[in-house]
Design a protein around this motif. Structure first.
Motif, PDB file in Angstrom:
ATOM      1  N   PHE A  45      -6.133  -5.440 -12.196  1.00 39.77           N
ATOM      2  CA  PHE A  45      -5.266  -5.362 -13.380  1.00 39.77           C
ATOM      3  C   PHE A  45      -5.219  -6.721 -14.080  1.00 39.77           C
ATOM      4  N   PRO A  46      -6.310  -7.120 -14.741  1.00 41.71           N
ATOM      5  CA  PRO A  46      -6.316  -8.442 -15.397  1.00 41.71           C
ATOM      6  C   PRO A  46      -5.296  -8.555 -16.533  1.00 41.71           C
ATOM      7  N   ASP A  47      -4.913  -7.425 -17.129  1.00 41.57           N
ATOM      8  CA  ASP A  47      -3.913  -7.423 -18.213  1.00 41.57           C
ATOM      9  C   ASP A  47      -2.533  -7.183 -17.613  1.00 41.57           C
ATOM     10  N   LEU A  48      -1.739  -8.238 -17.548  1.00 37.71           N
ATOM     11  CA  LEU A  48      -0.402  -8.118 -16.948  1.00 37.71           C
ATOM     12  C   LEU A  48       0.496  -7.156 -17.720  1.00 37.71           C
ATOM     13  N   ARG A  49       0.345  -7.105 -19.026  1.00 40.37           N
ATOM     14  CA  ARG A  49       1.169  -6.187 -19.827  1.00 40.37           C
ATOM     15  C   ARG A  49       0.932  -4.738 -19.403  1.00 40.37           C
ATOM     16  N   GLU A  50      -0.349  -4.404 -19.179  1.00 41.97           N
ATOM     17  CA  GLU A  50      -0.678  -3.047 -18.746  1.00 41.97           C
ATOM     18  C   GLU A  50      -0.105  -2.768 -17.360  1.00 41.97           C
ATOM     19  N   PHE A  51      -0.128  -3.777 -16.497  1.00 47.34           N
ATOM     20  CA  PHE A  51       0.424  -3.619 -15.151  1.00 47.34           C
ATOM     21  C   PHE A  51       1.910  -3.260 -15.208  1.00 47.34           C
ATOM     22  N   THR A  52       2.664  -3.929 -16.066  1.00 46.98           N
ATOM     23  CA  THR A  52       4.116  -3.679 -16.143  1.00 46.98           C
ATOM     24  C   THR A  52       4.438  -2.293 -16.707  1.00 46.98           C
ATOM     25  N   LYS A  53       3.479  -1.681 -17.381  1.00 48.68           N
ATOM     26  CA  LYS A  53       3.708  -0.353 -17.974  1.00 48.68           C
ATOM     27  C   LYS A  53       3.399   0.778 -17.002  1.00 48.68           C
ATOM     28  N   LEU A  54       2.792   0.447 -15.862  1.00 48.05           N
ATOM     29  CA  LEU A  54       2.443   1.473 -14.880  1.00 48.05           C
ATOM     30  C   LEU A  54       3.685   1.975 -14.141  1.00 48.05           C
ATOM     31  N   ASN A  55       3.538   3.105 -13.469  1.00 46.14           N
ATOM     32  CA  ASN A  55       4.586   3.554 -12.550  1.00 46.14           C
ATOM     33  C   ASN A  55       4.403   2.742 -11.266  1.00 46.14           C
ATOM     34  N   LEU A  56       5.097   1.616 -11.186  1.00 41.92           N
ATOM     35  CA  LEU A  56       4.855   0.640 -10.125  1.00 41.92           C
ATOM     36  C   LEU A  56       5.158   1.194  -8.733  1.00 41.92           C
ATOM     37  N   LYS A  57       6.135   2.085  -8.632  1.00 45.78           N
ATOM     38  CA  LYS A  57       6.480   2.644  -7.314  1.00 45.78           C
ATOM     39  C   LYS A  57       5.332   3.507  -6.782  1.00 45.78           C
ATOM     40  N   GLU A  58       4.711   4.278  -7.661  1.00 44.29           N
ATOM     41  CA  GLU A  58       3.585   5.117  -7.246  1.00 44.29           C
ATOM     42  C   GLU A  58       2.380   4.267  -6.841  1.00 44.29           C
ATOM     43  N   VAL A  59       2.090   3.246  -7.680  1.00 42.42           N
ATOM     44  CA  VAL A  59       0.968   2.349  -7.392  1.00 42.42           C
ATOM     45  C   VAL A  59       1.164   1.671  -6.040  1.00 42.42           C
ATOM     46  N   MET A  60       2.378   1.189  -5.806  1.00 46.75           N
ATOM     47  CA  MET A  60       2.645   0.444  -4.578  1.00 46.75           C
ATOM     48  C   MET A  60       2.654   1.345  -3.354  1.00 46.75           C
ATOM     49  N   ALA A  61       3.129   2.575  -3.512  1.00 48.31           N
ATOM     50  CA  ALA A  61       3.138   3.514  -2.386  1.00 48.31           C
ATOM     51  C   ALA A  61       1.711   3.798  -1.935  1.00 48.31           C
ATOM     52  N   GLU A  62       0.795   3.956  -2.897  1.00 50.30           N
ATOM     53  CA  GLU A  62      -0.609   4.211  -2.590  1.00 50.30           C
ATOM     54  C   GLU A  62      -1.239   3.003  -1.886  1.00 50.30           C
ATOM     55  N   LYS A  63      -0.975   1.797  -2.405  1.00 47.58           N
ATOM     56  CA  LYS A  63      -1.523   0.575  -1.820  1.00 47.58           C
ATOM     57  C   LYS A  63      -0.980   0.359  -0.409  1.00 47.58           C
ATOM     58  N   SER A  64       0.318   0.585  -0.253  1.00 50.48           N
ATOM     59  CA  SER A  64       0.966   0.367   1.036  1.00 50.48           C
ATOM     60  C   SER A  64       0.437   1.334   2.086  1.00 50.48           C
ATOM     61  N   ASP A  65       0.243   2.595   1.684  1.00 48.67           N
ATOM     62  CA  ASP A  65      -0.278   3.602   2.628  1.00 48.67           C
ATOM     63  C   ASP A  65      -1.673   3.205   3.116  1.00 48.67           C
ATOM     64  N   ALA A  66      -2.514   2.717   2.190  1.00 48.29           N
ATOM     65  CA  ALA A  66      -3.870   2.289   2.566  1.00 48.29           C
ATOM     66  C   ALA A  66      -3.814   1.114   3.532  1.00 48.29           C
ATOM     67  N   PHE A  67      -2.906   0.186   3.265  1.00 51.46           N
ATOM     68  CA  PHE A  67      -2.749  -0.991   4.130  1.00 51.46           C
ATOM     69  C   PHE A  67      -2.285  -0.583   5.521  1.00 51.46           C
ATOM     70  N   LEU A  68      -1.274   0.282   5.592  1.00 50.77           N
ATOM     71  CA  LEU A  68      -0.715   0.688   6.882  1.00 50.77           C
ATOM     72  C   LEU A  68      -1.707   1.530   7.683  1.00 50.77           C
ATOM     73  N   ARG A  69      -2.610   2.238   6.994  1.00 52.10           N
ATOM     74  CA  ARG A  69      -3.663   2.982   7.700  1.00 52.10           C
ATOM     75  C   ARG A  69      -4.669   2.030   8.340  1.00 52.10           C
ATOM     76  N   ASP A  70      -4.922   0.895   7.668  1.00 50.77           N
ATOM     77  CA  ASP A  70      -5.961  -0.033   8.132  1.00 50.77           C
ATOM     78  C   ASP A  70      -5.468  -1.037   9.175  1.00 50.77           C
ATOM     79  N   VAL A  71      -4.156  -1.294   9.213  1.00 52.32           N
ATOM     80  CA  VAL A  71      -3.615  -2.282  10.156  1.00 52.32           C
ATOM     81  C   VAL A  71      -3.978  -1.959  11.610  1.00 52.32           C
ATOM     82  N   PRO A  72      -3.787  -0.702  12.072  1.00 51.84           N
ATOM     83  CA  PRO A  72      -4.176  -0.405  13.470  1.00 51.84           C
ATOM     84  C   PRO A  72      -5.675  -0.608  13.713  1.00 51.84           C
ATOM     85  N   LYS A  73      -6.504  -0.317  12.692  1.00 49.89           N
ATOM     86  CA  LYS A  73      -7.961  -0.510  12.852  1.00 49.89           C
ATOM     87  C   LYS A  73      -8.279  -1.990  13.043  1.00 49.89           C
ATOM     88  N   ILE A  74      -7.604  -2.843  12.257  1.00 53.53           N
ATOM     89  CA  ILE A  74      -7.839  -4.288  12.340  1.00 53.53           C
ATOM     90  C   ILE A  74      -7.465  -4.811  13.726  1.00 53.53           C
TER      91      ILE A  74
END
Length: 239
Positions: A180-209
């Motif tokens: 997201f190189p454009d910060l303005r566009e980032f602030t217009k996103l549904n941040l909770k949805e974006v973060m939930a997706e990112k967090s789920d991917a991270f938590l899936r990978d932590v046990p693998k690491i």
């Protein structure tokens, strides 16, 4: 022989056993008291946000990082001057919001007053006390910005919207400069949805690491002499 080595091959040696560092170590308690006094007397007046009651109604948070420090100086040197980050965030935010800049508790009394004066001049920016616990901001702010700070890791575990400017070992799991190189566009996103997706991917990978192991020891050779033993080094260098 030791004296000859100190005057020749090791003349530039600076270790923890040097007289200078011993003196500096002995002075640390006095230095810490001076920094605490300096912070309370000369720095806190530049910080209008000292309690939860001082939080603006709608705001984003930027957490200052300790400098110099390898996590920012080496990984993201462009943003070592953190005024750059603050200006970039502020000019991208909606006009009806504030940017709160929180000082890092590990650098109390170290930065010069001119740094805080410069931040105070920026429109729509407030400075927060370093002594305010970070968790008090999680419930109140819309999103958190960081360069390479471990607050991003906290956000992944808490599913708190976070944006990262630099690169580190978990930056690919967060909205960042590449995605997201454009910060303005980032602030217009549904941040909770974006973060939930990112967090789920991270938590899936932590046990693998953490499930990966290697047949050698990588550690401090003084505390763990086995690190420098022949068998361990062969295991480490083996293709």
């Amino acid at each position: 022989k030791n004296i000859i080595l100190r005057l020749t091959n090791e003349r530039h040696y600076i270790g923890e056993d040097s007289f200078y560092l011993k003196v500096r170590g002995a002075c640390l308690p006095v230095l810490e008291k001076w920094r605490a006094f300096k912070y309370k007397k000369f720095i806190q007046p530049y910080m209008p946000v000292r309690r939860v009651e001082d939080f603006p109604k709608k705001f984003y948070l930027y957490g200052l990082q300790v400098t110099p420090e390898s996590s920012i100086n080496f990984l993201s040197p462009f943003y070592v001057d953190q005024i750059r980050v603050i200006e970039e965030i502020r000019y991208a935010l909606p006009p009806d919001t504030w940017l709160v800049v929180k000082e890092h508790p590990g650098i109390i009394g170290v930065r010069k007053r001119a740094f805080y004066r410069e931040i105070r001049k920026l429109p729509g920016v407030l400075v927060a006390d370093a002594l305010l616990p970070m968790e008090t901001f999680f419930a109140k702010c819309d999103a958190i910005f960081t360069v390479t700070g471990t607050v991003g890791l906290e956000c992944l575990f808490n599913k708190k919207p976070c944006y990262m400017f630099g690169d580190n070992f978990f930056s690919d799991y967060l909205p960042n400069k590449k995605t997201f190189p454009d910060l303005r566009e980032f602030t217009k996103l549904n941040l909770k949805e974006v973060m939930a997706e990112k967090s789920d991917a991270f938590l899936r990978d932590v046990p693998k690491i953490f499930s990966i192991s290697y047949p050698f020891l990588l550690s401090d050779p003084v505390a763990h002499p086995y690190t420098m033993m022949k068998n361990n080094i062969l295991q480490f260098t083996r293709p």
